[in-house]
Write a protein that holds these residues in place. Structure first.
Motif, short mmCIF file in Angstrom:
data_model
loop_
_atom_site.label_atom_id
_atom_site.label_comp_id
_atom_site.label_asym_id
_atom_site.label_seq_id
_atom_site.Cartn_x
_atom_site.Cartn_y
_atom_site.Cartn_z
N HIS B 226 11.74 -9.06 -6.94
CA HIS B 226 11.14 -10.23 -6.29
C HIS B 226 9.62 -10.25 -6.33
CE1 HIS B 226 15.16 -11.00 -4.81
NE2 HIS B 226 14.75 -12.18 -4.42
N SER B 227 9.02 -9.34 -7.10
CA SER B 227 7.56 -9.23 -7.11
C SER B 227 6.88 -10.54 -7.48
CB SER B 227 7.15 -8.14 -8.10
OG SER B 227 7.77 -6.92 -7.74
N SER B 228 7.42 -11.24 -8.48
CA SER B 228 6.79 -12.49 -8.91
C SER B 228 6.75 -13.49 -7.77
CB SER B 228 7.55 -13.10 -10.09
OG SER B 228 7.57 -12.21 -11.17
N VAL B 229 7.86 -13.58 -7.04
CA VAL B 229 7.96 -14.55 -5.95
C VAL B 229 6.91 -14.25 -4.89
CG1 VAL B 229 9.48 -15.44 -4.15
CG2 VAL B 229 10.42 -14.88 -6.40
N LEU B 230 6.77 -12.97 -4.55
CA LEU B 230 5.81 -12.59 -3.51
C LEU B 230 4.37 -12.79 -3.99
CD1 LEU B 230 7.67 -9.44 -2.23
CD2 LEU B 230 7.06 -11.41 -0.82
N ALA B 231 4.12 -12.35 -5.22
CA ALA B 231 2.77 -12.47 -5.76
C ALA B 231 2.33 -13.94 -5.77
CB ALA B 231 2.70 -11.88 -7.16
N ALA B 232 3.29 -14.81 -6.08
CA ALA B 232 2.97 -16.25 -6.14
C ALA B 232 2.48 -16.75 -4.78
CB ALA B 232 4.20 -17.03 -6.58
N MET B 233 2.93 -16.10 -3.70
CA MET B 233 2.50 -16.51 -2.35
C MET B 233 1.01 -16.27 -2.17
SD MET B 233 5.61 -14.99 -0.06
CE MET B 233 7.31 -15.47 -0.36
N ALA B 234 0.46 -15.37 -2.98
CA ALA B 234 -0.98 -15.10 -2.92
C ALA B 234 -1.68 -15.73 -4.13
CB ALA B 234 -1.22 -13.60 -2.88
N GLY B 235 -0.95 -16.63 -4.80
CA GLY B 235 -1.54 -17.32 -5.95
C GLY B 235 -1.71 -16.42 -7.16
N ASP B 331 5.69 -4.34 -21.95
CA ASP B 331 5.67 -3.03 -22.60
C ASP B 331 6.61 -2.03 -21.91
OD1 ASP B 331 4.27 -2.74 -20.27
OD2 ASP B 331 2.53 -1.75 -21.16
N ALA B 332 7.47 -2.57 -21.04
CA ALA B 332 8.47 -1.73 -20.36
C ALA B 332 7.83 -0.62 -19.54
CB ALA B 332 9.46 -1.13 -21.37
N SER B 333 6.59 -0.82 -19.14
CA SER B 333 5.92 0.11 -18.22
C SER B 333 5.55 -0.64 -16.95
CB SER B 333 4.67 0.69 -18.88
OG SER B 333 5.03 1.62 -19.87
N PRO B 334 5.34 0.07 -15.85
CA PRO B 334 5.12 -0.60 -14.57
C PRO B 334 3.71 -1.18 -14.42
CG PRO B 334 4.93 1.76 -14.30
CD PRO B 334 5.37 1.53 -15.72
N VAL B 335 3.55 -1.97 -13.38
CA VAL B 335 2.22 -2.41 -12.95
C VAL B 335 2.01 -1.85 -11.55
CG1 VAL B 335 0.85 -4.38 -12.21
CG2 VAL B 335 2.18 -4.52 -14.33
N VAL B 336 1.01 -0.99 -11.41
CA VAL B 336 0.74 -0.39 -10.12
C VAL B 336 -0.75 -0.43 -9.86
CG1 VAL B 336 0.99 1.66 -8.66
CG2 VAL B 336 2.65 1.22 -10.48
N GLY B 337 -1.15 -0.96 -8.71
CA GLY B 337 -2.56 -0.88 -8.36
C GLY B 337 -3.11 -2.09 -7.65
N LEU B 338 -4.39 -2.32 -7.89
CA LEU B 338 -5.11 -3.40 -7.22
C LEU B 338 -4.78 -4.73 -7.88
CD1 LEU B 338 -6.54 -0.72 -6.58
CD2 LEU B 338 -8.71 -1.97 -6.54
N THR B 339 -5.13 -5.80 -7.18
CA THR B 339 -4.98 -7.14 -7.75
C THR B 339 -6.30 -7.88 -7.57
OG1 THR B 339 -4.39 -8.25 -5.69
CG2 THR B 339 -2.60 -7.13 -6.88
N PRO B 340 -6.43 -9.05 -8.20
CA PRO B 340 -7.65 -9.85 -8.00
C PRO B 340 -7.86 -10.24 -6.54
CG PRO B 340 -6.42 -10.65 -9.90
CD PRO B 340 -5.55 -9.64 -9.22
N VAL B 341 -6.80 -10.18 -5.72
CA VAL B 341 -6.93 -10.50 -4.31
C VAL B 341 -7.26 -9.23 -3.53
CG1 VAL B 341 -5.79 -11.42 -2.26
CG2 VAL B 341 -5.28 -12.38 -4.53
N GLU B 342 -8.38 -9.24 -2.85
CA GLU B 342 -8.82 -8.04 -2.13
C GLU B 342 -7.80 -7.67 -1.05
OE1 GLU B 342 -12.72 -6.51 0.35
OE2 GLU B 342 -12.75 -8.51 -0.57
N GLY B 343 -7.51 -6.39 -0.94
CA GLY B 343 -6.58 -5.93 0.09
C GLY B 343 -5.13 -6.17 -0.24
N LEU B 344 -4.89 -6.72 -1.42
CA LEU B 344 -3.51 -6.93 -1.85
C LEU B 344 -3.20 -5.99 -3.01
CD1 LEU B 344 -0.93 -8.73 -1.48
CD2 LEU B 344 -1.78 -10.10 -3.39
N TYR B 345 -2.17 -5.20 -2.82
CA TYR B 345 -1.80 -4.19 -3.82
C TYR B 345 -0.40 -4.48 -4.33
CZ TYR B 345 -5.82 -1.82 -1.82
OH TYR B 345 -7.08 -1.52 -1.39
N VAL B 346 -0.17 -4.15 -5.59
CA VAL B 346 1.15 -4.44 -6.16
C VAL B 346 1.71 -3.21 -6.87
CG1 VAL B 346 0.24 -5.33 -8.34
CG2 VAL B 346 2.48 -6.07 -7.55
#
Lengths: 134, 402, 751, 83
Positions: B226-235, B331-346
């Motif tokens: 559901h990551s895409s759905v949640l991320a979309a909530m923060a644009g 690339d079948a590898s994860p995305v972990v870390g910061l996002t363009p939105v401050e204080g939002l991590y994925v």
């Protein structure tokens, strides 16, 4: 119920791209797609107005399955039901085929030559299981 | 019974109005993140918000395969970090995880499979990861019931073997993290669906939930499919796609298989759990889906392939099939870390390999959240790799799946 | 008839189930529970049976209630675990069916629904079932699952798998009785009241009933909602599903009121909720006291519902007990998820006929019979069987491959390359399409000429390579690698159909229209000359030219392309005459058939990459040293933009180089990683890896190709190729093209 | 097993088709004019909605035509679109 399997020779085949070619002299025309036709007994030069015409005489082999059990044999590996006089490009077991049903109890199965040994073996087993189950 | 659960697991608190860190997603990675935040980063003012019930998603829907024999340095590093944590996890969490290092075989069926296998084994060797290349003759000793006949459609030409790999009991893992996090003061809030992410001045400050607004110093998204759905909530847009991944278990049988066998070529992943059931995974369904439901033909192919490898399973019976939702990166590898939105991590995109990574994912993500910068082990898995092209491509050569 | 149970012989009757026979013979026990070893007996009459599990020969975990007795049957009780033993694999098949109405369940309401339905009607019933006019009745057929699009999978006697598409489904699956909860409710002799009746009120048996639970499994699987029905004390279907209806007792209608529910007075640890899993009311209480509030958590904590009966008699009681302990209404707890299959189904049945040679099609070329007759050892390439080499009696692979290579370098060899994909590209915009998809500029390609060409994905990584032949003003023939033929055609079609529909060009696969033999070696002309009128000398038939004519009396297209660096002609004929061509070539002179392995060696000596072996989806044309094939003049082609990205334009990317082991006899393993030093104490930085490694007849030594970081700048360096075991092998980095770099051999022997 | 409506062949089983992901992602008119970020968007970023999704399929084992349809990724319900 029984069915018999045989190989038949459709002679020259050509893939014609564009509008449906006229069925001249009762020659067989099977739809492969909205603008793609498989025409038996013709050559590339017979369709000057087509977008493209490609000789595929060697790119298909044709098996024929006949008998009251034929539909049940096909149903073992194909979810498409072809009406009498109709044809369909589909999957039979794990091989892409063009199914043509010239008569109620007769089916033509056009398949790529490289898949023919596989499909034959599969159909033989299907016939065996048909005999066993009835 | 082995793996029996403890007398108390966790409280069921209502959400407080605000937390220092709000973790969205009560699955394995989310619970582990919360645990390590409290345990190692000194941040116990943490809520884990779970839409349904804890550990109801991929963490308990996967085939529990644990290994670290990945091809690229970046992947090998984080999965090996995970495996080392696995090796001490029962101790650390005081929970019987039925963690069993029975070894993981990855079969080669074509000459290219063999090249890829050797490539991965030698890479592992240079990274200090236990890995061996086994010739067919050596395989019978490791897995006697494996069909090694040359006279099959796709004969086994060899295999990679990681002796330290294995399996664990998935819900025990999730529950162990949950219990430990709860004991450290983390609020595990179930039946609490996040419906919005409040962003002010480019900073995430709160989440809207089915149980009211929850303010947050930091928001961490760890929701797998559901990551895409949640991320979309923060644009935010993520380079992931959600697909069904099906798995199944058989009835219980006396032990016949004491190692894990994977075959990417024919898409079979099988082990026999302690209770005696065969646990099997398939390839992902092709289409995007959030339905936790896949197509039957995938199961048909999976079992056909399984019987080519294990004729002994012919009369085994499928007891239960199901699907999880995996989010897969290009690339079948994860995305972990910061996002363009401050204080939002994925933390997402683990695809079919998330279970084995759980401890490392949680630990490095907790560090990343606490420090506001990527932990060294997850730095290569930041979003900018898609811009530079520095992908960590675990497709093809790497025996990526599961 | 006679049958044996647990070593003792009994008398049975025609048409009886094993369970019925046991009960009639006074065997009310005879079984043990899985964890606590408690004595158990037949509990039910159908598929919900939690106790009476037997092993019948190789068949594990069969429910005695479902075993039809036959003379001489031998059954042994099982305590929840079966035995997998070697035995011939049962032959199973499948059947697709379509209907207007599918009725699941042959009880009164099911038969009524079937009789009333219009059009094509199928009725499936897991037990025996009388025929019904105008209805296809599938008796002894159990619906396992309902999938998207009203797709129902059903098992007929464990031997045929039905896959039924229905416009409308009527579920008339009835209800299952559940146990009453009291201490010792698992004792032998205690059985469901419905079973007690079914078995003719056997002496010594005690009927119990906790009420009935509708079989909502299929409805729930299909996504249907459930509602708790207080009257029957169980969930029933609620709401609506497109194309699926419920009938009869499944809806709760006609079911008796449930007896009032109360926790047992007495030992909760002796009061069983799930008999197969040995889980009691006490276990549920422990789960609730552990803090669990969700029925899914309770299920996992207690393992209730995870047995081979999928908790058919247990799940509803578990919900009621948990609700009671939590002080909530059972409806608030919801149910656990119902997952297919409804009853366990054998792997063999699901796998069906996809087994052995039929597991996946074996594709062969027209020349295949000759390869077999001449002892070829085959390699799987995708679904194709390709000759890898042709060993002579007693000859090992290495020797055979060296011999085949030598023949091509010193005399002449021939290879069956019919498996290469071939795509006919026709139309006024054919050139435009190819220019957009290939990295080359193809404008200058004249009719009757061909060119080696490369395709990239949009991310700039190599997708495939092949030869583009211009066979007419507006007609091209593109070849692809064997494994990528279908993918490349689909790739071209996708761009054409979805991105550039305005282009007037048509694509047709002619892979199997043509059978192709590659004739390679300095004596290629001598072999072909007697068979054809086509002038073969370099002046009249230059490199990369195409000629039409007859070869061995067969109309042929001959292309002077070479994947070996030697003088070579690729002869293509109508696939139906491929074998005839091949045999004519074989008879025309002293020609050596060679396989993929020799071909791989020869092309590697020239550093011609093999897509998928020397590339892995992370390799650009520049990495392969194929800069010369990437147009600088074209404004754009698929992939071009990606070359400018930071990482993709790094100078220290991995580049294709050759490696020469310092010991010329040493063969490094393909896949070996490259290290700077012989010292292999981890972590050791990896500089790249060996993609191909061979013994070369022409070089009289071993060599390899590798992708090496900054490789072209490291020629001359000594590195170590690391095998899976043992020490690294010292190798010297070399320019990729090791043999005939000036291409002198391409035109054959100077005359 | 999804039932995919092919505009040419009618409804066929999913196994006859190959999936193409999000539909309507156009190849940029002038890739060279794009920043690396914009190019990355085209290469790697696709919508991934929970709900209605306009996607691409190709009837691999039928008419070989690419087609678009709108499917709900939660219910798998398909809403046919034009050719």
């Amino acid at each position: 119920m029984t069915a018999v399997l045989a190989e038949v020779d459709l002679g020259a085949l050509v893939t014609v791209r564009g509008p449906r070619p006229a069925e001249a002299a009762g020659r067989l025309v099977l739809a492969l797609g909205p603008d793609e036709w498989l025409v038996a007994g013709a050559g590339e030069d017979d369709f000057p107005d087509a977008d493209a015409a490609v000789d595929v005489s060697a790119a298909y082999r044709c098996l024929e399955l006949a008998g009251p059990g034929a539909p049940a044999v096909l149903a073992q590996g194909c979810s498409v039901e072809v009406g009498v006089g109709e044809s369909a490009a589909t999957l039979l077991a794990r091989a892409g085929v063009v199914l043509h049903r010239p008569e109620e109890e007769r089916f033509r199965i056009l398949v790529r030559p490289s898949f023919a040994p596989y499909l034959r073996a599969w159909l033989e087993e299907a016939l065996t299981s048909l005999r066993a189950s009835r | 019974m082995a793996g029996a659960h403890p007398a108390f697991l966790w409280r069921s608190p209502d959400p407080k109005p605000s937390y220092e860190v709000v973790v969205v997603g009560g699955g394995g990675h989310g619970l582990a993140t919360a645990y390590y935040l409290a345990r190692e980063q000194g941040i116990a003012d943490v809520a884990v918000l779970e839409r349904g019930w804890l550990a109801g998603g991929n963490i308990t829907r996967n085939t529990t395969i644990i290994r670290s024999n990945y091809l690229w340095d970046e992947s090998a590093a984080i999965y090996e970090h995970a495996l080392r944590l696995w090796e001490g996890l029962e101790q650390e969490l005081g929970y019987d995880l039925l963690f069993s290092q029975r070894g993981v075989l990855n079969l080669a069926h074509t000459l290219q499979d063999v090249r890829d296998g050797v490539r991965r084994v030698t890479a592992n060797r240079l990274n200090g990861i236990d890995a061996e290349w086994l010739e067919p003759g050596e395989l019978a000793a490791v897995c006697p019931i494996l069909n090694l006949s040359r006279d099959v459609r796709y004969p086994v030409l060899g295999a990679t073997f990681q002796p330290r790999g294995g399996i664990a009991r998935h819900e025990n893992v999730a529950w162990a993290y949950a219990r430990a996090a709860d004991a450290l003061g983390v609020d595990l809030v179930q039946g609490c669906e996040v419906t919005g992410i409040e962003v002010r001045g480019g900073r995430a400050v709160a989440v809207e939930t089915s149980r009211g607004r929850v303010a947050a110093g930091k928001v961490a998204l760890v929701a797998a499919g559901h990551s895409s759905v949640l991320a979309a909530m923060a644009g935010l847009r993520l380079p992931v796609q959600s697909h069904p991944l099906q798995a199944l278990v058989s009835e219980l049988y006396e032990q016949v298989l004491d190692t894990v066998v994977m075959s990417n070529a024919v898409h079979v992943y099988v082990s026999q759990a302690h209770k005696g059931e065969l646990v099997m995974g398939a390839g992902i369904d092709a289409y995007n889906s959030y339905a936790q439901r896949g197509s039957f033909h995938v199961v048909e192919r999976q079992l056909a392939a399984a019987l080519e490898l294990f004729p002994l399973f012919a009369r085994a019976r499928v007891l239960r099939t199901w699907a999880g939702i995996v989010d897969v990166c290009p690339d079948a590898s994860p995305v972990v870390g910061l996002t363009p939105v401050e204080g939002l991590y994925v933390n997402c995109g683990w695809g079919t390999g998330g279970f084995k990574a759980t401890p490392a994912s949680g630990r490095t993500f907790a560090w990343t959240i606490a420090h506001g910068e990527p932990h060294a082990l997850v730095a290569p898995f930041s979003l900018d790799r898609f811009v530079t092209g520095a992908l960590v491509d675990e497709h093809g050569a790497a025996g990526v799946a599961h | 008839m006679r049958f044996t149970f647990a070593g003792a012989e009994y008398e049975g009757r025609e048409g009886e189930t094993l369970a019925a026979a046991l009960v009639r013979n006074g065997v009310l026990g005879g079984f043990r529970s899985i964890y606590r070893g408690r004595p158990r007996g037949v509990y039910s009459a159908h598929e919900e049976e939690p106790n009476a599990l037997v092993q019948v020969g190789p068949e594990p975990l069969v429910r005695a209630t479902l075993v039809e007795l036959e003379d001489g049957l031998v059954a042994d009780p099982l305590a929840g675990k079966g035995r997998l033993v070697p035995a011939p694999r049962p032959r199973c098949d499948a059947a697709h069916a379509r209907c207007d109405v599918l009725v699941v369940g042959g009880g009164r309401s099911g038969r009524a629904a079937a009789a009333a339905a219009r059009g094509r009607v199928i009725l499936v019933e897991q037990l025996g079932c009388a025929p019904l006019d105008g209805v296809q009745v599938l008796a002894h057929t159990t619906a396992l699952g309902v999938y998207d699009g009203n797709y129902v999978v059903a098992a007929e006697r464990g031997r045929r798998l039905w896959k039924i598409r229905a416009l409308r489904i009527v579920l008339a699956t009835g209800a299952i009785e559940r146990p009453a909860l009291f201490p010792g409710n698992d004792r032998p002799g205690v059985m469901l009241a419905s079973a007690f009746e079914a078995y003719g009120r056997p002496a010594g048996a005690t009927p119990v009933s906790g009420g009935f639970s509708p079989r909502v499994h299929l409805w729930s699987q299909a996504g249907g909602r459930l509602r708790w029905d207080d009257r029957i004390g169980a969930p029933v279907p609620a709401g609506e599903l497109r194309g699926i209806e419920c009938a009869g007792r499944l809806t709760g209608a006609g079911l008796p009121d449930a007896p009032p529910f109360a926790l047992p007075d007495g030992d909760e640890d002796e009061t069983f909720v799930d008999l197969e899993r040995d889980a009691t009311v006490a276990d549920v209480r422990r789960a609730v006291e552990a803090g669990l509030r969700s029925v899914e958590h309770v299920k996992r904590y207690t393992s209730i519902g995870t047995g081979s009966d999928q908790g058919k008699t247990a799940n509803v009681n578990a919900i009621r007990v948990a609700a009671e302990l939590l002080g909530v209404h059972p409806g608030e707890l919801g149910t656990t998820t119902f997952r297919p299959p409804y009853v366990p189904v054998s792997f063999a049945l699901v796998a069906g006929r996809d087994r052995g040679e039929l597991f996946d099609p074996v594709r062969v070329t027209p020349m295949h019979p000759w390869h077999v007759a001449h002892g070829a050892v085959f390699e799987d390439v995708g679904q194709w069987k390709r000759p890898r080499y042709y060993p002579r009696p007693g000859e090992e692979m290495d020797a055979a491959v060296l011999r085949e290579c030598r023949a091509v370098c010193e005399a002449v060899g021939m290879q069956d390359v019919s498996t290469l994909g071939k795509i006919d590209v026709q139309g006024p915009d054919a050139l435009e399409l190819l220019n957009r998809l290939y990295t080359n500029a193809l404008d200058s390609l004249e009719v009757g000429r061909c060119r080696y060409a490369l395709m990239c994905r949009a991310d700039g990584m190599v997708l495939d390579d092949g030869v583009v032949m211009r066979v007419g003003e507006r007609r091209y023939l593109c070849t692809t690698t064997t494994g990528n033929a279908a993918a490349v055609l689909a790739w071209m079609e996708e761009w054409l159909q979805t991105e550039w529909p305005e282009l007037r060009v048509r694509l047709t696969s002619v892979t199997e229209q043509w059978a192709t033999a590659a004739v390679a070696g300095p004596d290629a002309r001598e072999l072909l000359a007697p068979l054809t009128e086509i002038p073969l000398d370099a002046e009249r038939f230059p490199f990369m030219a195409i000629r039409e004519g007859e070869v061995a009396g067969i109309p042929a297209r001959v292309a002077r392309v070479s994947f070996s660096g030697e003088l070579a002609f690729e002869v293509s004929v109508d696939g139906r005459r491929g074998l005839e061509l091949w045999e004519a070539l074989a008879a025309a002179g002293d020609v050596t058939p060679y396989g993929t392995e020799a071909m791989h060696v020869l092309r590697a000596e020239k550093a011609y990459p093999i897509v998928g072996q020397d590339t892995d989806g992370t390799v650009t044309p520049f990495d392969l040293g194929l800069d010369w094939i990437v147009s600088r003049t074209k404004p754009d082609f698929v992939g071009k933009r990606s070359f400018a990205r930071a990482d993709t334009s790094r100078p220290d990317r991995k580049q294709l180089v050759a490696l020469l082991p310092l010991d010329p006899r040493e063969l490094v393993p393909e896949g070996a990683q490259l290290a700077e030093t012989a010292e292999l104490t981890p972590p050791v930085p990896m500089l790249g890896h060996v993609t191909s490694s061979y013994r070369s007849a022409a070089l009289g030594r071993t060599f390899a190709l590798a992708l090496l970081a900054g490789g072209r700048g490291r020629v001359g360096d000594v590195l170590y190729a690391v095998p899976p075991r043992g020490d690294g092998v010292p190798v010297r980095v070399a320019e990729p093209v090791l043999y005939d770099p000036e291409g002198a051999r391409r035109d054959g022997r100077p005359r | 097993m999804l039932r995919v409506p092919c505009p040419w062949c009618g409804e066929r089983d999913e196994v006859e088709f190959s999936y193409g992901g999000q539909a309507g992602v156009r190849y940029p008119a002038d890739p060279a004019a794009l920043s690396d970020e914009e190019w990355a968007e085209f290469l790697f970023y696709r919508d991934n909605p929970k709900g209605r999704f306009v996607e691409r399929w190709v009837h691999t084992h039928g008419c070989r035509r690419f087609l678009e349809l709108e499917r709900d990724t939660l219910t798998h319900e398909i809403h046919v679109r034009g050719r």
